[in-house]
Scaffold this active site. Structure first.
Site, PDB file in Angstrom:
ATOM      1  N   ASP A   1      43.532  23.064  20.792  1.00  0.00           N
ATOM      2  CA  ASP A   1      42.332  22.765  20.227  1.00  0.00           C
ATOM      3  C   ASP A   1      41.234  23.308  19.627  1.00  0.00           C
ATOM      4  O   ASP A   1      40.463  22.403  20.123  1.00  0.00           O
ATOM      5  CB  ASP A   1      43.258  21.982  19.079  1.00  0.00           C
ATOM      6  CG  ASP A   1      41.971  21.996  17.407  1.00  0.00           C
ATOM      7  OD1 ASP A   1      42.697  22.766  16.415  1.00  0.00           O
ATOM      8  OD2 ASP A   1      41.268  21.819  16.816  1.00  0.00           O
TER       9      ASP A   1
HETATM   10  C1  LIG Z   1      34.323  28.647  19.859  1.00  0.00           C
HETATM   11  C2  LIG Z   1      35.375  29.808  19.981  1.00  0.00           C
HETATM   12  C3  LIG Z   1      36.548  29.768  19.964  1.00  0.00           C
HETATM   13  N1  LIG Z   1      36.792  30.260  20.068  1.00  0.00           N
HETATM   14  C4  LIG Z   1      38.441  30.251  18.981  1.00  0.00           C
HETATM   15  C5  LIG Z   1      39.644  29.819  20.294  1.00  0.00           C
HETATM   16  C6  LIG Z   1      40.691  29.825  19.193  1.00  0.00           C
HETATM   17  O1  LIG Z   1      41.552  30.698  19.008  1.00  0.00           O
HETATM   18  C7  LIG Z   1      39.677  29.651  18.015  1.00  0.00           C
HETATM   19  C8  LIG Z   1      40.037  28.264  17.187  1.00  0.00           C
HETATM   20  O2  LIG Z   1      40.729  28.130  16.746  1.00  0.00           O
HETATM   21  P1  LIG Z   1      42.136  26.966  16.657  1.00  0.00           P
HETATM   22  O3  LIG Z   1      42.441  26.822  15.668  1.00  0.00           O
HETATM   23  O4  LIG Z   1      41.820  25.810  18.504  1.00  0.00           O
HETATM   24  O5  LIG Z   1      42.833  27.776  17.919  1.00  0.00           O
HETATM   25  P2  LIG Z   1      44.002  28.684  17.226  1.00  0.00           P
HETATM   26  O6  LIG Z   1      44.525  28.743  16.116  1.00  0.00           O
HETATM   27  O7  LIG Z   1      43.706  30.383  17.123  1.00  0.00           O
HETATM   28  O8  LIG Z   1      45.564  29.000  17.954  1.00  0.00           O
HETATM   29  P3  LIG Z   1      46.941  27.867  17.956  1.00  0.00           P
HETATM   30  O9  LIG Z   1      46.267  26.667  17.177  1.00  0.00           O
HETATM   31  O10 LIG Z   1      47.703  29.003  17.773  1.00  0.00           O
HETATM   32  O11 LIG Z   1      46.950  27.722  19.781  1.00  0.00           O
HETATM   33  O12 LIG Z   1      38.353  29.771  17.996  1.00  0.00           O
HETATM   34  C9  LIG Z   1      36.500  31.287  20.916  1.00  0.00           C
HETATM   35  O13 LIG Z   1      37.525  32.519  21.169  1.00  0.00           O
HETATM   36  N2  LIG Z   1      35.052  31.776  21.050  1.00  0.00           N
HETATM   37  C10 LIG Z   1      34.581  31.228  21.240  1.00  0.00           C
HETATM   38  O14 LIG Z   1      33.390  31.209  21.624  1.00  0.00           O
END
Ligand SMILES: Cc1cn([C@H]2C[C@H](O)[C@@H](COP(=O)(O)OP(=O)(O)OP(=O)(O)O)O2)c(=O)[nH]c1=O
Length: 188
Positions: free
Chosen positions: A67
Site C-alpha cells: 500500500d
Molecule cells: C505517489 C505515487 C503513487 N502511485 C500509485 C501507486 C499505487 O498504485 C497508488 C496508491 O494506491 P494503493 O492503494 O497503494 O494501490 P492500488 O489501489 O493502486 O492497487 P492495490 O491495492 O490493488 O495494490 O498510487 C504512483 O504510481 N506514483 C507515485 O508517485
C-alpha cells in the site's frame, strides 16, 4: 507459485524489473477508510496487512501485497475522487515537503513478513496553470496524493530522499529482501 496481491500495473512493472512475473494477480478488495485520528504510517501498515489477509492462496504460495500512502504531516492523502479533490491535494503539496509511505507484506503459509519504506518528496511551488495542465493529462487518477513521480508530474519533483521505486509503489530493495526470506530465488 508467486501471487501478486495487487491490481496496480505499476507494481507488476516494478516486479518485472527484478525479473519476476507473478503466476497469478489477485487484487484484494478491502475498505481503505482511515480510522479516526489514525496516523499515516500506522494506516499504511494496517491497510497492507488487510490486503494480505484478503488474498486467497495455498500454503506453499508466496503472496505479495503493498500500500502506498501520501502524508502531509498527520494528514493522509489517498486517491483523489475527482479533479476538484486532485487540485486540492496538489495545492496542499505545492512547495512543501511530504512523505510517501509504502508498506509491503509477504506471506507464505502461516509465516508473514512486512517492511515499510518512507521517502520524502518536495514538489516545486505549483501555479494554477501547472495544476490545471497536469490534471488535464488524467495522470493523477488512481494515484495516492493525486500525482505520479513516474509520469509528467516528474516535472514538479524538485527533490526526493528515500526510495524511488517505493514512491512509485513497490520498494524493490525491501521487496527483494522479503521475497528471498520467503524462499523465492531471485538470482538464479
Ligand atoms: C505517489 C505515487 C503513487 N502511485 C500509485 C501507486 C499505487 O498504485 C497508488 C496508491 O494506491 P494503493 O492503494 O497503494 O494501490 P492500488 O489501489 O493502486 O492497487 P492495490 O491495492 O490493488 O495494490 O498510487 C504512483 O504510481 N506514483 C507515485 O508517485
Amino acid at each position: 507459485m508467486l501471487i501478486l496481491g495487487s491490481g496496480s500495473p505499476r507494481r507488476s512493472e516494478l516486479l518485472a524489473q527484478l525479473g519476476l512475473t507473478p503466476d497469478a494477480v489477485r487484487p484484494p478488495e478491502i475498505d481503505e477508510t482511515p480510522l479516526p485520528g489514525e496516523l499515516p504510517r500506522r494506516y499504511c501498515e494496517r491497510i497492507t496487512a488487510a490486503k494480505l489477509a484478503a488474498v486467497e492462496a495455498d500454503s506453499e504460495d508466496i503472496v505479495l501485497c503493498a500500500d502506498t500512502t501520501v502524508a502531509v504531516g498527520r494528514r493522509i492523502l489517498g486517491k483523489a475522487a475527482d479533479p476538484e479533490e486532485a487540485a486540492a491535494f496538489l495545492r496542499l503539496l505545492s512547495g512543501r515537503r511530504h512523505k510517501v509511505i509504502t508498506c509491503i507484506a509477504v506471506r507464505r503459509g502461516s509465516a508473514a513478513w512486512h517492511r515499510t519504506s518512507v521517502s520524502s518528496v518536495r514538489l516545486k511551488r505549483l501555479s494554477e496553470r501547472e495544476i490545471a495542465g497536469y490534471l488535464a493529462t488524467g495522470d493523477w487518477k488512481g494515484k495516492a496524493g493525486a500525482y505520479a513521480i513516474q509520469g509528467p508530474a516528474a516535472a514538479f519533483v524538485a527533490w526526493i530522499e528515500g526510495s524511488h521505486s517505493g514512491i512509485v509503489g513497490l520498494p524493490l530493495h525491501e521487496t527483494a529482501t522479503l521475497l528471498q526470506q520467503a524462499g523465492l530465488e531471485i538470482w538464479k
